[in-house]
Structures are given as C-alpha cells and as structure tokens.
Design an enzyme around this catalytic site. Structure first.
Site, mmCIF file in Angstrom:
data_model
loop_
_atom_site.group_PDB
_atom_site.id
_atom_site.type_symbol
_atom_site.label_atom_id
_atom_site.label_comp_id
_atom_site.label_asym_id
_atom_site.label_seq_id
_atom_site.Cartn_x
_atom_site.Cartn_y
_atom_site.Cartn_z
ATOM 1 N N HIS A 89 -1.572 -49.176 54.426
ATOM 2 C CA HIS A 89 -1.055 -47.918 54.833
ATOM 3 C C HIS A 89 0.597 -47.915 54.790
ATOM 4 O O HIS A 89 1.255 -48.515 55.674
ATOM 5 C CB HIS A 89 -1.647 -47.664 56.248
ATOM 6 C CG HIS A 89 -1.340 -46.402 56.872
ATOM 7 N ND1 HIS A 89 -2.154 -46.005 57.774
ATOM 8 C CD2 HIS A 89 -0.459 -45.356 56.587
ATOM 9 C CE1 HIS A 89 -1.655 -44.638 58.338
ATOM 10 N NE2 HIS A 89 -0.647 -44.487 57.387
ATOM 11 N N GLU A 106 -4.833 -40.116 64.407
ATOM 12 C CA GLU A 106 -3.730 -40.577 64.800
ATOM 13 C C GLU A 106 -3.138 -39.654 65.889
ATOM 14 O O GLU A 106 -3.059 -40.159 67.223
ATOM 15 C CB GLU A 106 -2.682 -40.328 63.599
ATOM 16 C CG GLU A 106 -1.505 -40.452 63.842
ATOM 17 C CD GLU A 106 -0.295 -40.448 62.725
ATOM 18 O OE1 GLU A 106 -0.563 -39.698 61.661
ATOM 19 O OE2 GLU A 106 0.648 -40.879 62.614
ATOM 20 N N HIS A 151 3.393 -45.409 53.161
ATOM 21 C CA HIS A 151 3.931 -44.323 52.310
ATOM 22 C C HIS A 151 5.321 -44.633 51.624
ATOM 23 O O HIS A 151 6.460 -45.067 52.196
ATOM 24 C CB HIS A 151 4.067 -42.951 53.301
ATOM 25 C CG HIS A 151 3.148 -42.571 54.159
ATOM 26 N ND1 HIS A 151 2.315 -41.465 53.879
ATOM 27 C CD2 HIS A 151 2.499 -43.133 55.122
ATOM 28 C CE1 HIS A 151 1.375 -41.422 54.775
ATOM 29 N NE2 HIS A 151 1.446 -42.361 55.584
ATOM 30 N N ASP A 175 3.079 -48.184 57.706
ATOM 31 C CA ASP A 175 3.116 -46.712 57.680
ATOM 32 C C ASP A 175 4.423 -46.185 56.844
ATOM 33 O O ASP A 175 4.393 -45.815 55.553
ATOM 34 C CB ASP A 175 2.987 -45.840 59.200
ATOM 35 C CG ASP A 175 2.370 -44.463 59.110
ATOM 36 O OD1 ASP A 175 2.243 -44.206 58.025
ATOM 37 O OD2 ASP A 175 2.435 -44.079 60.251
ATOM 38 N N ASP A 176 5.582 -45.738 57.752
ATOM 39 C CA ASP A 176 6.910 -45.625 57.239
ATOM 40 C C ASP A 176 8.058 -46.385 57.747
ATOM 41 O O ASP A 176 8.698 -46.034 58.783
ATOM 42 C CB ASP A 176 7.055 -44.134 57.453
ATOM 43 C CG ASP A 176 6.037 -43.295 57.365
ATOM 44 O OD1 ASP A 176 6.015 -42.625 56.024
ATOM 45 O OD2 ASP A 176 5.030 -42.804 58.128
ATOM 46 N N HIS A 208 -6.056 -39.767 56.530
ATOM 47 C CA HIS A 208 -5.325 -40.238 57.878
ATOM 48 C C HIS A 208 -6.345 -38.984 58.971
ATOM 49 O O HIS A 208 -6.590 -38.005 58.717
ATOM 50 C CB HIS A 208 -4.120 -39.484 58.058
ATOM 51 C CG HIS A 208 -2.849 -40.530 57.621
ATOM 52 N ND1 HIS A 208 -2.976 -40.646 56.188
ATOM 53 C CD2 HIS A 208 -1.733 -40.641 58.105
ATOM 54 C CE1 HIS A 208 -1.857 -41.293 56.054
ATOM 55 N NE2 HIS A 208 -1.067 -41.279 57.055
HETATM 56 N N1 ADE Z 1 3.227 -39.041 56.310
HETATM 57 C C1 ADE Z 1 3.883 -40.197 56.304
HETATM 58 N N2 ADE Z 1 3.724 -40.604 57.519
HETATM 59 C C2 ADE Z 1 2.546 -40.151 58.003
HETATM 60 C C3 ADE Z 1 1.889 -40.275 59.489
HETATM 61 N N3 ADE Z 1 2.330 -41.387 60.071
HETATM 62 N N4 ADE Z 1 1.014 -39.485 59.717
HETATM 63 C C4 ADE Z 1 0.682 -38.409 58.992
HETATM 64 N N5 ADE Z 1 1.579 -38.107 57.758
HETATM 65 C C5 ADE Z 1 2.409 -38.937 57.255
HETATM 66 ZN ZN ZN Z 2 0.624 -42.447 57.389
#
Ligand code: ADE
Ligand code: ZN
Length: 335
Positions: free
Chosen positions: A9, A191, A11, A269-270, A188
């Site tokens: 996971h 969340e 991006h 994630d990011d 997703h």
């Molecule tokens: N796009 C990038 N990160 C995300 C996240 N945590 N939740 C939903 N969309 C995303």
């Molecule tokens: Zn994500």
C-alpha cells in the site's frame, strides 16, 4: 538490521518528497507557493483525509513528462531497496495526471522505466492502477478502457481518494470488467468510512485485499469473515495518525487485529507526507504499540503471503524473514 518486507500500500505520488517537488516545479516552470523545502514540509499537517488530498493533488501538478514519472519511481525504488523492501505493489493515480493534460502513455512508460532501474538489492515491483472514487464510475470506466492498451504494465486495479460518500458498489461495473481481464482487485475501504464499505468491497467488487480496513474492527461478523477468508488488510499506521483516523498511535487497532489473527500488513501509504517509509512504520508500531519481535515477524510474513508475486518468490522472501529473526540474539533488536 532491516526486516525484509513486501510493501502493498504505497501511492507512488505519495513518495514525492519536497526536494523533488521543488526540482520538478523548476524544471517544468510550475509555480509553487514557496520553494523553501522546510516551509513546504511544515505544511504537511492534516486535519483529515480531504485536507491531505487537497495538498497531494495540488503538488501533482509538477509531474508533466515521462522523465518526471521515471525520476519519481526510480527515487522510490532506490529508497525501498535500502530499507528492506523485496517486493512493492505500487499504486498510481492516472486520472489525476491525465486531467492535468499529461498523456497516459507518459505516465505509464515513465513509471515502468523508473522501476526497471538496477538497484544493489533487487526489488520486485508491479503497478496497480487506481481509480479516483470521487470522480465517479463513468470516469473510472473511461480510464479503464484507455488503459487497456497498456495492460501488460499493471497487474491490478484499486480505488482511492475521498472515501465517504463514494461507496465501493458504485464501481461494480469497472471491477467486473477488470476481473474479466484477469486483473487483481483491491480497494481502499474502512479508512474513514465504516464497515459497510468493507463488506461492499468484498461482496460487490470481489477484492482480494482491503486497503486500510481499520474500521472493520467495529463489526464482529466482518472480522470473522476477514479471518475465515484470509483477506489481507494493508494497514498504514503513520498515515492513520497523520490523517487523524486514529487519535494517537496508542489508540491504533493494529494489536487487536493481530489478536484476531487477521492477515494484517504494515505499509506507508504516502511516506513523503506522513513522516516515514515502511521501515519507519514498523519502528513506530514497535516503539509506540509495544509490539514484540514475534509480532513484527508475523507482520513481515503476512506481507509476503498477501502479495501477488509468484509462490516461489514469496516462499524465498519468507525464508529470509525467518532467517532474519532467527539470527536475533538476546537484547538485539531489528528496528
Ligand atoms: N490517495 C493517496 N493516499 C490515500 C489515502 N490514504 N486514502 C485515500 N486515497 C489516497
Ligand atoms: Zn492509500
């Protein structure tokens, strides 16, 4: 010592560090509110998912050419290699780029070329094409059809962006089309939205993995289902704290997920926005949730069980995890 892991996971756009943001903005003459890296980083404080997404999409405007996508992917790959990642299944958001006027071909070819760069420690990679759920199902279908000529460059589809108000079932058609193409399906869910979104992702979209899924813990029947079907959950602890889906790390449901014997995995994630890469997430859950090395070993083994790589590769990486933990002497530590 590093834990060998699969990162499931991540991006690619969320690996855009402020330094590269400034470099690409200058290269492509895209104006930024400031060119000071520390000032840019100081803006990475979010009240919720939408506040993060607003900045994430604004920053993506600096990505214009295949070279930019190459550089972004190559930078991630080298970082991942140095942090124990053996396998990465990498999300990308083509709608965001195409809507800025970037040709889809430049996105896919740039990313593919960047991920093909040699690294000291090899990392097996594949791309997963994500639909932006807030753009709706028609736009998703259009993107899917546009991406089919590049079918060999991605292994699956995902669903991301603003969750609440955009339930999985809206995307049933495009998921069915992807299934017919033999693509892996993830989404997703859970969340920010509740367990009903996770049920829909499973029952309507037929996903093989749930991204985040932390709110599944509110529904005992759903927990039973996830355990019975061994559906992996790609949990992102630093992301959850950063986006305030949990109040503090101490409140995170990860230990409860492990107690329930769910196939839970740790991911970033990011990472450019949430304060750390995958190894930093392992370190955070160890330090702040008091997880033992046995828990970390389970999480790393789960990551390889949950990935879409061939069985022989998964078994090889799992042996490496077992050897890493077997080699730990008393008092030594991995993170
Ligand atoms: N796009 C990038 N990160 C995300 C996240 N945590 N939740 C939903 N969309 C995303
Ligand atoms: Zn994500």
């Amino acid at each position: 010592m590093l834990i060998p892991t699969a990162e499931l996971h991540i991006h690619i756009e969320g690996t855009l560090e402020p330094e590269m943001l400034v470099q690409l903005a200058r290269r492509n003459q895209v104006p930024l509110p400031t060119y000071d890296v520390e000032e840019l980083r100081a803006r990475y404080r979010f009240g919720d998912l939408q506040a993060f997404l607003d900045l994430y999409y604004a920053n993506l405007q600096v990505l214009r050419t295949a070279e930019d996508f190459h550089d972004l992917a190559a930078a991630y790959l080298h970082r991942a290699a140095s942090r124990g990642v053996r396998r990465a299944e990498i999300f990308f958001d083509p709608q965001a780029h195409v809507n800025h006027g970037v040709p889809l071909e430049a996105v896919i070819e740039g990313l593919t070329a960047g991920l093909a760069e040699p690294t000291d420690q090899p990392v097996s990679t594949d791309l997963i094409l994500c639909f932006l759920r807030d753009l709706g199902p028609e736009a998703a279908g259009e993107m899917f059809r546009a991406a089919l000529p590049f079918r060999e460059h991605f292994i699956g589809i995902g669903l991301d962006s603003a969750e609440v108000g955009h339930p999985p079932a809206m995307f049933r058609e495009v998921y069915a089309a992807a299934a017919a193409e033999g693509l892996h399906r993830v989404a997703h869910a859970g969340e920010e939205a509740g367990p009903d979104y996770v049920w829909e992702a499973l029952d309507v979209l037929g996903v093989a993995r749930v991204d985040h899924g932390i709110r599944a813990m509110e529904d005992a029947a759903l927990v039973d289902r996830l355990r019975a079907d061994r559906i992996p959950l790609t949990v992102c602890p630093l992301s959850n704290v950063s986006l305030r889906t949990v109040d503090t790390m101490a409140d995170h449901v990860l230990p409860a997920m492990l107690d329930e014997n769910l196939v839970v995995t740790i991911n970033s994630d990011d990472p450019a926005y949430f304060g750390g890469y995958v190894d930093d997430n392992y370190a955070a859950v160890k330090a702040q949730l008091g997880l033992s090395d046995t828990h970390l070993r389970t999480l790393a083994l789960n990551s390889f069980d949950a990935c879409f790589a061939p069985e022989a590769d998964r078994e090889r990486w799992k042996s490496e995890v077992r050897a890493t933990f077997a080699g730990l002497g008393p008092g030594s530590s991995l993170t």
